[in-house]
Design a protein around this motif. Structure first.
Motif, mmCIF file in Angstrom:
data_model
loop_
_atom_site.group_PDB
_atom_site.id
_atom_site.type_symbol
_atom_site.label_atom_id
_atom_site.label_comp_id
_atom_site.label_asym_id
_atom_site.label_seq_id
_atom_site.Cartn_x
_atom_site.Cartn_y
_atom_site.Cartn_z
ATOM 1 N N LYS A 193 0.837 -1.206 0.000
ATOM 2 C CA LYS A 193 0.000 0.000 0.000
ATOM 3 C C LYS A 193 0.869 1.253 0.000
ATOM 4 O O LYS A 193 0.504 2.279 -0.587
ATOM 5 C CB LYS A 193 -0.932 0.004 1.216
ATOM 6 C CG LYS A 193 -1.952 -1.121 1.228
ATOM 7 C CD LYS A 193 -2.858 -1.069 0.008
ATOM 8 C CE LYS A 193 -3.902 -2.162 0.036
ATOM 9 N NZ LYS A 193 -4.729 -2.187 -1.192
ATOM 10 N N VAL A 194 2.040 1.184 0.664
ATOM 11 C CA VAL A 194 2.974 2.312 0.645
ATOM 12 C C VAL A 194 3.506 2.533 -0.769
ATOM 13 O O VAL A 194 3.609 3.671 -1.245
ATOM 14 C CB VAL A 194 4.146 2.074 1.620
ATOM 15 C CG1 VAL A 194 5.188 3.192 1.504
ATOM 16 C CG2 VAL A 194 3.636 1.981 3.052
ATOM 17 N N LYS A 197 0.764 4.200 -2.740
ATOM 18 C CA LYS A 197 0.524 5.596 -2.384
ATOM 19 C C LYS A 197 1.317 5.943 -1.128
ATOM 20 O O LYS A 197 1.021 5.450 -0.043
ATOM 21 C CB LYS A 197 -0.968 5.844 -2.129
ATOM 22 C CG LYS A 197 -1.287 7.288 -1.789
ATOM 23 C CD LYS A 197 -2.769 7.485 -1.516
ATOM 24 C CE LYS A 197 -3.070 8.934 -1.154
ATOM 25 N NZ LYS A 197 -4.522 9.139 -0.851
ATOM 26 N N ILE A 198 2.336 6.763 -1.288
ATOM 27 C CA ILE A 198 3.174 7.155 -0.157
ATOM 28 C C ILE A 198 2.482 8.272 0.615
ATOM 29 O O ILE A 198 2.249 9.364 0.087
ATOM 30 C CB ILE A 198 4.566 7.618 -0.642
ATOM 31 C CG1 ILE A 198 5.272 6.492 -1.399
ATOM 32 C CG2 ILE A 198 5.414 8.067 0.542
ATOM 33 C CD1 ILE A 198 6.568 6.920 -2.054
ATOM 34 N N SER A 199 2.152 7.970 1.853
ATOM 35 C CA SER A 199 1.526 8.963 2.732
ATOM 36 C C SER A 199 1.849 8.580 4.173
ATOM 37 O O SER A 199 2.293 7.457 4.453
ATOM 38 C CB SER A 199 0.006 8.991 2.525
ATOM 39 O OG SER A 199 -0.584 7.782 2.989
ATOM 40 N N TRP A 200 1.624 9.510 5.079
ATOM 41 C CA TRP A 200 1.902 9.200 6.482
ATOM 42 C C TRP A 200 1.008 8.062 6.977
ATOM 43 O O TRP A 200 1.428 7.242 7.795
ATOM 44 C CB TRP A 200 1.717 10.446 7.355
ATOM 45 C CG TRP A 200 2.924 11.329 7.341
ATOM 46 C CD1 TRP A 200 3.050 12.557 6.758
ATOM 47 C CD2 TRP A 200 4.197 11.031 7.927
ATOM 48 N NE1 TRP A 200 4.318 13.042 6.931
ATOM 49 C CE2 TRP A 200 5.049 12.135 7.654
ATOM 50 C CE3 TRP A 200 4.710 9.949 8.641
ATOM 51 C CZ2 TRP A 200 6.366 12.176 8.080
ATOM 52 C CZ3 TRP A 200 6.029 9.979 9.070
ATOM 53 C CH2 TRP A 200 6.847 11.090 8.788
ATOM 54 N N LYS A 201 -0.207 8.005 6.464
ATOM 55 C CA LYS A 201 -1.124 6.948 6.882
ATOM 56 C C LYS A 201 -0.595 5.574 6.474
ATOM 57 O O LYS A 201 -0.558 4.639 7.298
ATOM 58 C CB LYS A 201 -2.503 7.179 6.260
ATOM 59 C CG LYS A 201 -3.529 6.119 6.635
ATOM 60 C CD LYS A 201 -4.875 6.398 5.967
ATOM 61 C CE LYS A 201 -5.875 5.291 6.301
ATOM 62 N NZ LYS A 201 -7.200 5.537 5.656
ATOM 63 N N THR A 202 -0.170 5.438 5.224
ATOM 64 C CA THR A 202 0.327 4.137 4.770
ATOM 65 C C THR A 202 1.671 3.804 5.410
ATOM 66 O O THR A 202 1.949 2.638 5.715
ATOM 67 C CB THR A 202 0.464 4.104 3.240
ATOM 68 O OG1 THR A 202 1.337 5.172 2.807
ATOM 69 C CG2 THR A 202 -0.895 4.257 2.569
ATOM 70 N N ILE A 203 2.508 4.813 5.647
ATOM 71 C CA ILE A 203 3.814 4.576 6.275
ATOM 72 C C ILE A 203 3.645 4.093 7.708
ATOM 73 O O ILE A 203 4.280 3.102 8.126
ATOM 74 C CB ILE A 203 4.675 5.847 6.213
ATOM 75 C CG1 ILE A 203 5.153 6.096 4.786
ATOM 76 C CG2 ILE A 203 5.868 5.751 7.161
ATOM 77 C CD1 ILE A 203 5.853 7.422 4.585
ATOM 78 N N ARG A 250 13.054 7.348 -4.192
ATOM 79 C CA ARG A 250 11.690 7.765 -3.833
ATOM 80 C C ARG A 250 11.005 6.718 -2.956
ATOM 81 O O ARG A 250 10.290 7.048 -2.007
ATOM 82 C CB ARG A 250 10.886 8.000 -5.112
ATOM 83 C CG ARG A 250 9.414 8.327 -4.881
ATOM 84 C CD ARG A 250 8.736 8.729 -6.182
ATOM 85 N NE ARG A 250 7.303 8.903 -5.990
ATOM 86 C CZ ARG A 250 6.375 8.008 -6.349
ATOM 87 N NH1 ARG A 250 6.763 6.888 -6.936
ATOM 88 N NH2 ARG A 250 5.105 8.242 -6.130
ATOM 89 N N TYR A 251 11.216 5.434 -3.272
ATOM 90 C CA TYR A 251 10.592 4.367 -2.482
ATOM 91 C C TYR A 251 11.458 3.947 -1.289
ATOM 92 O O TYR A 251 10.943 3.445 -0.292
ATOM 93 C CB TYR A 251 10.333 3.141 -3.368
ATOM 94 C CG TYR A 251 9.281 3.371 -4.424
ATOM 95 C CD1 TYR A 251 8.001 3.787 -4.091
ATOM 96 C CD2 TYR A 251 9.576 3.164 -5.778
ATOM 97 C CE1 TYR A 251 7.037 3.998 -5.064
ATOM 98 C CE2 TYR A 251 8.619 3.367 -6.766
ATOM 99 C CZ TYR A 251 7.351 3.785 -6.393
ATOM 100 O OH TYR A 251 6.401 3.995 -7.362
ATOM 101 N N PRO A 254 10.711 6.025 2.259
ATOM 102 C CA PRO A 254 9.683 5.517 3.177
ATOM 103 C C PRO A 254 10.032 4.152 3.762
ATOM 104 O O PRO A 254 9.684 3.856 4.908
ATOM 105 C CB PRO A 254 8.423 5.449 2.311
ATOM 106 C CG PRO A 254 8.890 5.524 0.911
ATOM 107 C CD PRO A 254 10.153 6.302 0.926
#
Length: 610
Positions: A193-194, A197-203, A250-251, A254
């Protein structure tokens, strides 16, 4: 008929949910009844590892003391202990001499058999949370399968999971194997899921899931290279000219954050469990478990820096556990498969064990899936990415397993099972959603065959072998947790009672005490030599004695090959009844020199599978 179809179609979500609930309830009923006893079967006795795990979890929760079983993380054992701690009638091991001696096995014998607790109550309560973890994994597997392949395929995947004998065998015990599969599955799902879509929620979700996996079993450290490979595959599939390394970074950023946060979360969870561990005990744990080998001096010195600080002690204890597991995997155990014995490892152990223990429908579907993937490699990025997610954990785990030396049980492949089932889901998706009728019929027949095979072997799921192995030859193929982990002592008691056996010698491998359940039993070992009368021998000792006997110049159980067992209890305990006349007529001759004769002893420890 058309009206019924329309009615079901209009309410497909309801009926899908109902099907999931019914499948998982049936799975729970199979696990619970086979463990606790039902339909005339007495249930499973304590298996080997439960003797260490149950008191460890109890004292983590009740005493915040982590002196027992540091080679496994705390979460599984603590969950198993919650019902025990809640039951105020349960007496813990703290007042027994095994507690200050840091004897994890002694504390287990005490809390289950010697403190006055009811062993059935202790085992029944502590196993219940394990079954709930097994059910949750099934629910999560269905959720992921539905996202990838749709509800019909997800239901087939769930059915295969619910009737998978190894999952049923180990999901009902206080062990870490099915929990490890849960950790691998949830963590991999969240990490993908990260990458989407990289976001604080997924991280944060991925970091929590990775921490959960590490708190369930230390083999979760393999998730770090798995995630790195997924980053590489994701970048390669979406490569842009001149931007490959930029996209890797970029990946990777995270991933790095997830890794750091996961260790912090693990550390936070460890702190309350080690809060009351005395520094002197922590010091002793480090010295005892890492030995005084000069090569470990630097590591021991490093870990000692954490022991005097309540907060840092949690991080140090986690690091100690990881190093212990790495050492054990590289060190190895006694191994047996199909007549071959070794002190270290046997290169073909896991491939052959997998072929022996895996249901035939799964084997056929796996080979069909692999051939289909090779012959029809997908062109779309979406399908390629699905395969990368599914296959990477399988390949990495198998490579590491084959290179390791811990060839003691097929259960160590448990984290791959959810991904194997998802691979099957990938293969059957076009068939279920639009294939020909005969293809769907074959899939249906394979599922029904697997369900029938599993039910036919009820309640002996640990001793399950597929139909390629005759039931009376299982002990000649595999032992230890693949067949004989001590689960059948209560079934031996039933056999002894039903046959009115007054005296029986027992050489038992497992987590129970023969004298507790079978007062007329006498402890016996292979080194005591040939004997007459009733004799019950665990398959693990039956085979392992052939390795230790020649090395030590003592008798093995090879002499028993001349006699046919009267019964094989649950697949794991061989029962003989040899008359004095039979023994005298065919008195065994050892194929190697016997230099030491060991007389039988009444010492209770001789009845313990240690």
């Amino acid at each position: 008929m058309e009206k019924i179809k329309n009615y079901v179609s209009a309410r497909k979500d309801f009926f899908t949910g109902l099907a999931v609930v019914l499948i998982l309830l049936f799975m729970f009923a199979l696990a619970r009844s086979s463990s606790y006893g039902a339909f005339g079967d007495p249930g499973d006795s304590a298996i080997f590892d439960e003797i260490a795990h149950i008191p460890a979890g109890y004292t983590y929760v009740k005493d915040a003391d982590y002196r027992l079983n540091p080679e496994h993380p705390p979460l599984v054992k603590s969950l198993a202990a919650l019902p025990l701690v809640a039951d105020k009638r349960i007496i813990g091991p703290e007042k027994d001499s095994s507690w200050p001696a840091i004897d994890q096995w002694g504390t287990g014998w005490y809390i289950i058999y010697q403190a006055g607790n009811n062993p059935k109550t202790v085992l029944g309560l502590s196993r219940l949370p394990m079954m709930l973890l097994m059910i949750f994994l099934g629910l999560f597997l269905f959720k992921w399968g539905r996202e990838l392949f749709g509800r019909k395929v997800a239901l087939v995947v769930l059915l295969l999971y619910a009737f998978y004998p190894d999952v049923l065998a180990h999901g009902r015990l206080v062990t870490t194997d099915v929990a490890a599969a849960l950790g691998f599955t949830v963590a991999t799902y969240c990490f993908t899921k990260v990458l989407k879509k990289i976001s604080w929620k997924t991280i944060i979700s991925a970091a929590l899931a990775l921490a959960l996996a590490q708190l369930l079993k230390f083999s979760a450290i393999l998730l770090f290279p798995i995630f790195l490979l997924l980053i590489f595959f994701k970048t390669f599939m979406n490569r842009e000219k001149g931007k490959f390394w930029n996209n890797i970074w970029r990946y990777f950023k995270p991933f790095l954050l997830i890794s750091i946060l996961s260790v912090i979360f693990v550390w936070i969870v460890y702190v309350p469990f080690v809060r009351n561990t005395p520094p002197a005990v922590e010091h002793q744990l480090i010295e005892t478990n890492l030995t005084d080998n000069p090569s470990t001096l630097g590591l021991r010195t490093f870990l000692h820096r954490f022991e005097n600080n309540t907060i840092l002690r949690g991080l140090g204890h986690y690091a100690l556990g990881v190093f212990l597991v790495i050492g054990r995997v590289s060190g190895g155990n006694n191994t047996f498969i199909w007549g071959e014995l070794s002190h270290k490892s046997i290169p073909y152990f896991f491939p052959l064990a997998w072929l022996l223990k895996t249901p035939i429908p799964i084997i056929l579907l796996v080979f069909a899936s692999v051939f289909a993937i090779i012959l029809r490699w997908p062109k779309s990025k979406e399908k390629k990415w699905q395969l990368a997610i599914i296959l990477t954990p399988i390949v990495v785990y198998w490579v590491v397993t084959l290179r390791g030396r811990l060839d003691i049980g097929i259960r160590h492949l448990m984290p791959t099972i959810p991904f194997v089932l998802l691979m099957i889901g990938y293969f059957i998706q076009p068939i279920i959603n639009g294939g020909k009728k005969w293809q769907k019929t074959i899939i249906g027949l394979l599922v029904i065959y697997m369900m029938g095979s599993t039910l036919y072997n009820y309640p002996n799921f640990i001793a399950y072998f597929n139909e390629f192995t005759p039931k009376d030859q299982r002990y000649q193929r595999l032992v230890d947790s693949s067949l004989d982990w001590g689960q059948d002592l209560l079934r031996l008691k039933k056999y002894v009672d039903e046959n009115n056996i007054k005296n029986i010698k027992v050489d038992y491998f497992g987590g129970s005490l023969p004298s507790y359940y079978i007062p007329q039993s006498t402890g016996w070992h292979s080194q005591n030599g040939p004997t007459s009368g009733w004799l019950a021998v665990s398959a693990t000792f039956y085979q392992s004695s052939r390795l230790s006997g020649p090395e030590e110049g003592k008798w093995s159980y090879q002499w028993l090959d001349a006699f046919k067992p009267k019964a094989i209890i649950g697949g794991s305990i061989l029962v003989f009844n040899i008359s004095p006349e039979e023994l005298e007529k065919n008195y065994p001759v050892s194929p190697y020199p016997i230099t030491t004769i060991v007389a039988p002893t009444e010492d209770e420890n001789n009845l313990i599978g240690l």
